[in-house]
Design an enzyme around this catalytic site. Sequence first.
Site, mmCIF file in Angstrom:
data_model
loop_
_atom_site.group_PDB
_atom_site.id
_atom_site.type_symbol
_atom_site.label_atom_id
_atom_site.label_comp_id
_atom_site.label_asym_id
_atom_site.label_seq_id
_atom_site.Cartn_x
_atom_site.Cartn_y
_atom_site.Cartn_z
ATOM 1 C CB CYS A 75 -0.887 0.060 1.185
ATOM 2 S SG CYS A 75 -1.966 -1.583 1.606
ATOM 3 C CG ASP A 76 2.985 4.932 -1.032
ATOM 4 O OD1 ASP A 76 3.949 4.694 -0.204
ATOM 5 O OD2 ASP A 76 3.060 6.170 -1.558
ATOM 6 C CD GLN A 77 -3.154 8.447 2.226
ATOM 7 O OE1 GLN A 77 -2.608 8.991 3.293
ATOM 8 N NE2 GLN A 77 -4.906 8.283 2.167
ATOM 9 C CB ALA A 112 -1.657 2.611 -4.650
#
Length: 199
Positions: A75-77, A112
Amino acid sequence: MKDPFILASASAIRSQMLRAAGVPHESIPARIDEDATKAALLSEAASPRDIADALAEMKARKLSMKNFGSLVLGCDQVLSFDKKLLSKPEDPEQARTQLAALRGQTHQLLSAAVLYQDGEPLWRHVGVARLTMRQFSDAYLDDYITRNWDSIRWSVGGYKIEEEGVRLFSNIIGDHFTIQGLPLLELLSYLTLRGTLPA
């Protein structure tokens, strides 16, 4: 769960969301050079969506190559505002600068998620939320940062809407999970459709 599930992150909030939704998992941080990757992608004029997706995929792929048989979620933001990406503030002054710039404006949070198994991508999604901040006073901004620094220092943009940060906003379009860093509903739908979670 039919397959072991790994969250490629040390994020307590993402782990809490998965646990609350009934997704048993192990959290293992994926060590990647996020700053260098972001810089390289920005130099290629990559979009915020592509940057979030690429970082999530790097995390998932790295742990998937070491944990065959497991489902690995990366995950990444990223926070996109005025054609720039904002990061976690390094100190209270940077938090103040970022929040003052966002005041009265609309920005995007892009969260994401990429799922891997046995070194191969299975599924990906980028959730988008649009958030508009109100015209809060300088005095409130200073007090907010003083009261909340220990918490907001870990958050992109310098706020958490699940805490006092919600008072900074006048309008939010997008689901709560995406804003907290994981497009959870879309992930749960995929895991249910593939039979990983019971229907």
